[in-house]
Design an enzyme around this catalytic site. Sequence first.
Site, PDB file in Angstrom:
ATOM      1  N   TYR A 113      -2.940 -23.931   9.136  1.00 47.57           N
ATOM      2  CA  TYR A 113      -2.493 -23.603   7.779  1.00 47.57           C
ATOM      3  C   TYR A 113      -3.678 -23.179   6.913  1.00 47.57           C
ATOM      4  O   TYR A 113      -3.702 -22.081   6.350  1.00 47.57           O
ATOM      5  CB  TYR A 113      -1.806 -24.830   7.191  1.00 47.57           C
ATOM      6  CG  TYR A 113      -1.221 -24.649   5.807  1.00 47.57           C
ATOM      7  CD1 TYR A 113      -0.060 -23.894   5.608  1.00 47.57           C
ATOM      8  CD2 TYR A 113      -1.797 -25.271   4.688  1.00 47.57           C
ATOM      9  CE1 TYR A 113       0.500 -23.755   4.340  1.00 47.57           C
ATOM     10  CE2 TYR A 113      -1.247 -25.132   3.425  1.00 47.57           C
ATOM     11  CZ  TYR A 113      -0.094 -24.383   3.251  1.00 47.57           C
ATOM     12  OH  TYR A 113       0.457 -24.247   1.998  1.00 47.57           O
ATOM     13  N   ARG A 120       6.477 -34.485   2.753  1.00 41.42           N
ATOM     14  CA  ARG A 120       5.549 -34.414   1.619  1.00 41.42           C
ATOM     15  C   ARG A 120       5.689 -35.685   0.786  1.00 41.42           C
ATOM     16  O   ARG A 120       6.736 -36.315   0.742  1.00 41.42           O
ATOM     17  CB  ARG A 120       5.820 -33.158   0.785  1.00 41.42           C
ATOM     18  CG  ARG A 120       5.336 -31.921   1.527  1.00 41.42           C
ATOM     19  CD  ARG A 120       5.354 -30.688   0.670  1.00 41.42           C
ATOM     20  NE  ARG A 120       6.476 -29.834   0.949  1.00 41.42           N
ATOM     21  CZ  ARG A 120       6.588 -28.586   0.500  1.00 41.42           C
ATOM     22  NH1 ARG A 120       5.628 -28.068  -0.231  1.00 41.42           N
ATOM     23  NH2 ARG A 120       7.646 -27.868   0.783  1.00 41.42           N
ATOM     24  N   LYS A 172      -4.404 -19.296   5.784  1.00 36.05           N
ATOM     25  CA  LYS A 172      -4.288 -18.978   4.352  1.00 36.05           C
ATOM     26  C   LYS A 172      -5.603 -18.393   3.831  1.00 36.05           C
ATOM     27  O   LYS A 172      -5.610 -17.518   2.962  1.00 36.05           O
ATOM     28  CB  LYS A 172      -3.925 -20.249   3.562  1.00 36.05           C
ATOM     29  CG  LYS A 172      -2.469 -20.681   3.708  1.00 36.05           C
ATOM     30  CD  LYS A 172      -1.547 -19.797   2.874  1.00 36.05           C
ATOM     31  CE  LYS A 172      -0.138 -20.346   2.802  1.00 36.05           C
ATOM     32  NZ  LYS A 172       0.759 -19.513   1.996  1.00 36.05           N
ATOM     33  N   LYS A 224       0.843  -1.206   0.000  1.00 34.21           N
ATOM     34  CA  LYS A 224       0.000   0.000   0.000  1.00 34.21           C
ATOM     35  C   LYS A 224       0.876   1.253   0.000  1.00 34.21           C
ATOM     36  O   LYS A 224       0.656   2.186  -0.772  1.00 34.21           O
ATOM     37  CB  LYS A 224      -0.898  -0.033   1.239  1.00 34.21           C
ATOM     38  CG  LYS A 224      -1.787   1.170   1.405  1.00 34.21           C
ATOM     39  CD  LYS A 224      -2.577   1.053   2.699  1.00 34.21           C
ATOM     40  CE  LYS A 224      -3.183   2.394   3.059  1.00 34.21           C
ATOM     41  NZ  LYS A 224      -3.707   2.394   4.429  1.00 34.21           N
TER      42      LYS A 224
HETATM   43  P1  NAD Z   1       8.960 -24.007   1.959  1.00 33.44           P
HETATM   44  O1  NAD Z   1       8.701 -24.413   3.359  1.00 33.44           O
HETATM   45  O2  NAD Z   1      10.080 -24.650   1.228  1.00 33.44           O
HETATM   46  O3  NAD Z   1       9.160 -22.423   1.852  1.00 33.44           O
HETATM   47  C1  NAD Z   1       8.646 -21.515   2.766  1.00 33.44           C
HETATM   48  C2  NAD Z   1       9.696 -20.460   3.037  1.00 33.44           C
HETATM   49  O4  NAD Z   1       9.162 -19.487   3.946  1.00 33.44           O
HETATM   50  C3  NAD Z   1      10.952 -21.048   3.703  1.00 33.44           C
HETATM   51  O5  NAD Z   1      12.105 -20.542   3.090  1.00 33.44           O
HETATM   52  C4  NAD Z   1      10.825 -20.576   5.146  1.00 33.44           C
HETATM   53  O6  NAD Z   1      12.068 -20.462   5.806  1.00 33.44           O
HETATM   54  C5  NAD Z   1      10.119 -19.245   4.959  1.00 33.44           C
HETATM   55  N1  NAD Z   1       9.389 -18.816   6.164  1.00 33.44           N
HETATM   56  C6  NAD Z   1       8.546 -19.553   6.936  1.00 33.44           C
HETATM   57  N2  NAD Z   1       8.092 -18.815   7.961  1.00 33.44           N
HETATM   58  C7  NAD Z   1       8.650 -17.582   7.839  1.00 33.44           C
HETATM   59  C8  NAD Z   1       8.583 -16.381   8.598  1.00 33.44           C
HETATM   60  N3  NAD Z   1       7.833 -16.305   9.704  1.00 33.44           N
HETATM   61  N4  NAD Z   1       9.292 -15.312   8.179  1.00 33.44           N
HETATM   62  C9  NAD Z   1      10.068 -15.369   7.060  1.00 33.44           C
HETATM   63  N5  NAD Z   1      10.183 -16.487   6.312  1.00 33.44           N
HETATM   64  C10 NAD Z   1       9.477 -17.581   6.695  1.00 33.44           C
HETATM   65  O7  NAD Z   1       7.586 -24.229   1.163  1.00 33.44           O
HETATM   66  P2  NAD Z   1       7.254 -24.072  -0.389  1.00 33.44           P
HETATM   67  O8  NAD Z   1       6.744 -25.372  -0.866  1.00 33.44           O
HETATM   68  O9  NAD Z   1       8.345 -23.414  -1.106  1.00 33.44           O
HETATM   69  O10 NAD Z   1       5.983 -23.100  -0.312  1.00 33.44           O
HETATM   70  C11 NAD Z   1       6.087 -21.706  -0.568  1.00 33.44           C
HETATM   71  C12 NAD Z   1       4.720 -21.062  -0.478  1.00 33.44           C
HETATM   72  O11 NAD Z   1       3.838 -21.656  -1.427  1.00 33.44           O
HETATM   73  C13 NAD Z   1       4.068 -21.215   0.902  1.00 33.44           C
HETATM   74  O12 NAD Z   1       3.408 -20.010   1.218  1.00 33.44           O
HETATM   75  C14 NAD Z   1       3.058 -22.317   0.686  1.00 33.44           C
HETATM   76  O13 NAD Z   1       1.955 -22.194   1.539  1.00 33.44           O
HETATM   77  C15 NAD Z   1       2.672 -22.121  -0.770  1.00 33.44           C
HETATM   78  N6  NAD Z   1       2.201 -23.396  -1.359  1.00 33.44           N
HETATM   79  C16 NAD Z   1       3.089 -24.377  -1.703  1.00 33.44           C
HETATM   80  C17 NAD Z   1       2.605 -25.568  -2.223  1.00 33.44           C
HETATM   81  C18 NAD Z   1       3.533 -26.686  -2.655  1.00 33.44           C
HETATM   82  O14 NAD Z   1       3.037 -27.735  -3.087  1.00 33.44           O
HETATM   83  N7  NAD Z   1       4.835 -26.543  -2.620  1.00 33.44           N
HETATM   84  C19 NAD Z   1       1.221 -25.772  -2.352  1.00 33.44           C
HETATM   85  C20 NAD Z   1       0.366 -24.758  -1.954  1.00 33.44           C
HETATM   86  C21 NAD Z   1       0.853 -23.558  -1.474  1.00 33.44           C
HETATM   87  N1  UDP Z   2       1.126 -39.338   2.045  1.00 31.83           N
HETATM   88  C1  UDP Z   2       1.402 -40.694   2.093  1.00 31.83           C
HETATM   89  N2  UDP Z   2       2.634 -41.089   2.505  1.00 31.83           N
HETATM   90  C2  UDP Z   2       3.607 -40.206   2.848  1.00 31.83           C
HETATM   91  C3  UDP Z   2       3.327 -38.807   2.792  1.00 31.83           C
HETATM   92  C4  UDP Z   2       2.051 -38.417   2.387  1.00 31.83           C
HETATM   93  O1  UDP Z   2       0.555 -41.541   1.771  1.00 31.83           O
HETATM   94  O2  UDP Z   2       4.720 -40.639   3.209  1.00 31.83           O
HETATM   95  C5  UDP Z   2      -0.210 -38.908   1.559  1.00 31.83           C
HETATM   96  C6  UDP Z   2      -0.935 -37.927   2.477  1.00 31.83           C
HETATM   97  O3  UDP Z   2      -1.675 -38.634   3.454  1.00 31.83           O
HETATM   98  C7  UDP Z   2      -1.823 -37.198   1.481  1.00 31.83           C
HETATM   99  C8  UDP Z   2      -0.981 -37.166   0.196  1.00 31.83           C
HETATM  100  O4  UDP Z   2      -0.007 -38.197   0.350  1.00 31.83           O
HETATM  101  O5  UDP Z   2      -2.992 -37.942   1.231  1.00 31.83           O
HETATM  102  C9  UDP Z   2      -0.293 -35.830  -0.052  1.00 31.83           C
HETATM  103  O6  UDP Z   2       0.408 -35.497   1.131  1.00 31.83           O
HETATM  104  P1  UDP Z   2       1.351 -34.212   1.229  1.00 31.83           P
HETATM  105  O7  UDP Z   2       1.724 -34.075   2.671  1.00 31.83           O
HETATM  106  O8  UDP Z   2       2.442 -34.297   0.225  1.00 31.83           O
HETATM  107  O9  UDP Z   2       0.431 -32.995   0.754  1.00 31.83           O
HETATM  108  P2  UDP Z   2      -1.044 -32.510   1.175  1.00 31.83           P
HETATM  109  O10 UDP Z   2      -1.704 -33.528   2.059  1.00 31.83           O
HETATM  110  O11 UDP Z   2      -0.816 -31.222   1.873  1.00 31.83           O
HETATM  111  O12 UDP Z   2      -1.738 -32.387  -0.125  1.00 31.83           O
END
Ligand code: NAD
Ligand code: UDP
Length: 308
Positions: free
Chosen positions: A143, A184, A147, A103
């Site tokens: 979470y 994951r 979000k 902003k």
């Molecule tokens: P990640 O955990 O690798 O990255 C998150 C980053 O945020 C890390 O570098 C961590 O150190 C930093 N962080 C956490 N808390 C913080 C704080 N209080 N202050 C400053 N930095 C902080 O996860 P990612 O998979 O790279 O996810 C990145 C973003 O994308 C997240 O917001 C996540 O919710 C979103 N997202 C990811 C996925 C996925 O599948 N990877 C799916 C949905 C949403």
């Molecule tokens: N999962 C699984 N074995 C593992 C890790 C995850 O069967 O070792 C399953 C989990 O229960 C979910 C799916 O895989 O149904 C995806 O899990 P993840 O934690 O990667 O992502 P999210 O649940 O947030 O989509």
Amino acid sequence: MRILVTGGAGFLGSHLCERLINQNHDVICLDNLFTGRKENIIHLLQNYKFELLRHDIIEPFLLEVDQIYNLACPASPIHYQYNPIKTNKTSVIGAINCLGLAKRVKARILQASTSEVYGDPAVHPQTEDYRGNVNPIGPRSCYDESKRCAETLFFDYHRENKVDIRVIRIFNTYGPRMLADDGRVVSNFIVQAIKGNDITVYGDGSQTRSFCYVDDLIDGMIRMMEQEEFVGPVNLGNPGEFTIMELAEKVIKMTGSSSKIIKSPLPVDDPLQRKPDVTLTEKYLNWDPKYNLDQGLVKTIEYFRSAT
Ligand code: NAD
Ligand code: UDP
């Protein structure tokens, strides 16, 4: 442009920083290194266009930037449930701090939201107008609900203060630089298969997910930031849908592993199905994923073989 990436040392953030640097932007990566690592950005640290700011997003900060990508938040269930109150603060207070900055300096700001806002969805595939089925008091709520609240804040700042927002809802994304031990599913299965350990399928493995390779996701994220037509929310994910059992079998086959599949209980509130409806994504972003699951897994397996 000068661009702030919060969470820039994490899995997605580090790929985004790299892409933006390659596009010749100045990038400030703000991260408290909770789940992020310096190793993820080590190749950028010598670049004069890149700065790492070790800072917690829940504390206010002042910067002069043109764009903000807000990714700071632990994303794997193990990490976001480690300190759930802190996860809430990171999403909600972090969003307020970023939006306040946007902003003040009139920066465009993109929120990395999540398919978790749909909870355990009753509508399939999930369209952006579906309001979700989220448990507000369960172990995933810190979470999911924070979000959702962050999305609310983005739209309130947009309506009240004309902040130029973009909101993407990211579906399960995987690829190099995922942490081997963050729980994951893709990283778990690949590391287990490479080590010859049991593959841990939770529940009966019939729950589904749609997996997007990281390069495609970053491409879509930047497209959303750059387009002028709409603020979102927009789903970002590969619409290919697989059961977790199919994923386990695929990983065993592709790694040539002798690992056996074992089953353990499904975690509380684990969504049973998930697949993005990508009608809006295609319409506004002209985006299609380039990597199918097999192609993305080949690259990810290669990464974990050299990293573990
Ligand atoms: P990640 O955990 O690798 O990255 C998150 C980053 O945020 C890390 O570098 C961590 O150190 C930093 N962080 C956490 N808390 C913080 C704080 N209080 N202050 C400053 N930095 C902080 O996860 P990612 O998979 O790279 O996810 C990145 C973003 O994308 C997240 O917001 C996540 O919710 C979103 N997202 C990811 C996925 C996925 O599948 N990877 C799916 C949905 C949403
Ligand atoms: N999962 C699984 N074995 C593992 C890790 C995850 O069967 O070792 C399953 C989990 O229960 C979910 C799916 O895989 O149904 C995806 O899990 P993840 O934690 O990667 O992502 P999210 O649940 O947030 O989509």
